[in-house]
Scaffold this motif. Sequence first.
Motif, mmCIF file in Angstrom:
data_model
loop_
_atom_site.group_PDB
_atom_site.id
_atom_site.type_symbol
_atom_site.label_atom_id
_atom_site.label_comp_id
_atom_site.label_asym_id
_atom_site.label_seq_id
_atom_site.Cartn_x
_atom_site.Cartn_y
_atom_site.Cartn_z
ATOM 1 N N PHE A 11 20.103 -7.997 -9.501
ATOM 2 C CA PHE A 11 19.181 -7.391 -8.536
ATOM 3 C C PHE A 11 18.359 -6.321 -9.258
ATOM 4 C CE2 PHE A 11 18.398 -3.984 -5.304
ATOM 5 C CZ PHE A 11 17.420 -4.654 -4.595
ATOM 6 N N ASN A 12 17.068 -6.601 -9.412
ATOM 7 C CA ASN A 12 16.153 -5.689 -10.117
ATOM 8 C C ASN A 12 16.719 -5.289 -11.489
ATOM 9 O OD1 ASN A 12 14.397 -5.780 -7.946
ATOM 10 N ND2 ASN A 12 15.083 -3.843 -7.065
ATOM 11 N N ASP A 43 19.436 -11.745 -6.360
ATOM 12 C CA ASP A 43 19.666 -11.241 -5.010
ATOM 13 C C ASP A 43 18.416 -10.565 -4.436
ATOM 14 O OD1 ASP A 43 20.932 -10.542 -2.658
ATOM 15 O OD2 ASP A 43 22.007 -8.838 -3.510
ATOM 16 N N GLY A 44 17.321 -11.342 -4.367
ATOM 17 C CA GLY A 44 16.092 -10.820 -3.760
ATOM 18 C C GLY A 44 15.430 -9.730 -4.577
ATOM 19 N N SER A 45 15.419 -9.854 -5.895
ATOM 20 C CA SER A 45 14.812 -8.823 -6.748
ATOM 21 C C SER A 45 13.317 -8.699 -6.471
ATOM 22 C CB SER A 45 15.028 -9.165 -8.223
ATOM 23 O OG SER A 45 16.397 -9.197 -8.547
ATOM 24 N N SER A 46 12.827 -7.456 -6.523
ATOM 25 C CA SER A 46 11.397 -7.207 -6.289
ATOM 26 C C SER A 46 10.649 -6.962 -7.590
ATOM 27 C CB SER A 46 11.223 -5.988 -5.365
ATOM 28 O OG SER A 46 11.861 -4.841 -5.922
ATOM 29 N N SER A 67 18.018 -18.219 -6.371
ATOM 30 C CA SER A 67 17.217 -17.076 -5.936
ATOM 31 C C SER A 67 17.234 -16.969 -4.414
ATOM 32 C CB SER A 67 15.768 -17.214 -6.436
ATOM 33 O OG SER A 67 15.016 -16.073 -6.088
ATOM 34 N N SER A 69 16.059 -15.450 -0.641
ATOM 35 C CA SER A 69 14.783 -15.124 -0.001
ATOM 36 C C SER A 69 14.606 -13.621 0.164
ATOM 37 C CB SER A 69 14.692 -15.801 1.369
ATOM 38 O OG SER A 69 15.757 -15.368 2.215
ATOM 39 N N ARG A 70 15.722 -12.875 0.191
ATOM 40 C CA ARG A 70 15.695 -11.412 0.272
ATOM 41 C C ARG A 70 17.039 -10.893 -0.249
ATOM 42 N NH1 ARG A 70 18.949 -9.536 4.304
ATOM 43 N NH2 ARG A 70 19.406 -10.885 6.092
ATOM 44 N N ASN A 71 17.181 -9.589 -0.254
ATOM 45 C CA ASN A 71 18.436 -9.000 -0.724
ATOM 46 C C ASN A 71 19.531 -9.132 0.330
ATOM 47 O OD1 ASN A 71 20.002 -5.968 -0.850
ATOM 48 N ND2 ASN A 71 19.949 -7.210 -2.705
ATOM 49 N N PHE A 72 20.621 -9.824 -0.023
ATOM 50 C CA PHE A 72 21.750 -10.019 0.888
ATOM 51 C C PHE A 72 23.001 -9.278 0.427
ATOM 52 C CE2 PHE A 72 19.084 -13.573 2.099
ATOM 53 C CZ PHE A 72 19.287 -13.689 3.463
ATOM 54 N N ASP A 304 16.172 -19.403 -1.635
ATOM 55 C CA ASP A 304 14.739 -19.691 -1.704
ATOM 56 C C ASP A 304 14.428 -20.718 -2.792
ATOM 57 O OD1 ASP A 304 11.893 -19.221 -1.224
ATOM 58 O OD2 ASP A 304 11.911 -18.175 -3.151
#
Length: 324
Positions: A11-12, A43-46, A67, A69-72, A304
């Motif tokens: 994650f990021n 985990d939904g990395s931005s 991947s 779809s958002r951070n879970f 995703d």
Amino acid sequence: MSMVSVIIPVFNEEETINHLVLELNAYFQRETRFSTEIIFVNDGSSDDTMHRLKKAPHLSYSYKIISFSRNFGSHAALRAGILRAKGDYITFMYADLQDPLSLVSQLFEEIDSKRVDITWAFRNSTAVSKAEKVFSLAYATLMRKYAVPNFPKKGFDVVMFSKKVKACLDTNVENNSSIFIQILNLGFKQAGITYDKRVRLVGKSKWTFSKKIKLLIDSFVAFSFAPIRLVSFVGIMFFLLGVLWTGYIVFRKIMFDDLASGWPALLSILMVGFGITNISLGIIAEYLWRTLDASRKRPVFVIDEIVEETLEAKPGNRLLVDAI
């Protein structure tokens, strides 16, 4: 030859991906006792984590990139990796490599030689701040006393388990729960090793204080009835104190008639009473909310994209590792 699936939630972690992949290539090129499947779960990395994972040279192992779809959350990421794992044994690693990759080989040797279904890597020492050590110690103590008696005193972050355990986890994908305590509670034959956790070299930890508090609440609500028992205990204690206080007031009124009545005493009683009531209702509501959340059967995670490539599809890659 056995296959080991190594699940790595990210994650990021754009700063650590290149170093992580370099270390994975170097280590698993040397490991010949088993073949390796690495499952990265984004985990939904931005940030640029997903792009770097796709472009990285995965040379000495088969790999998947899942991947969200958002951070879970990291536990949802681990559950997604378990569902997609094909290995005979499954374990977890983390992008910061504070847990050395040699643990994979040590856990494999332990689980294979002792013919058990679960092998834990218990922390012998931890290179973290004093505040984190205090929180970990408090968490482990509370879990041992009120939820899971065999919870290790110094905690754990890494485990390896067999397909038998995977089947149980795949049929019971729990939301708002700790996957480690779920594995610990399955009751299969278990063994363990100890290791020293290292200092994080690259990037910043995403294991924030708020996530630690959520894990503490999740662990208690999912695996212990202690909070509900506490509500009952507090209610009984205040009832007994109320009876004693009422008896005392009646006694003083009859014998001495020297107690002055007034709104401050009444206000104090109301504040204490309503405070305890609201705390109790909050604990009960936590259980009710999680029951409602489970009854909705919403997905624990939403995938995703999946990228997959086997080692067999990359001829000559083991030779390329030597040149890195």
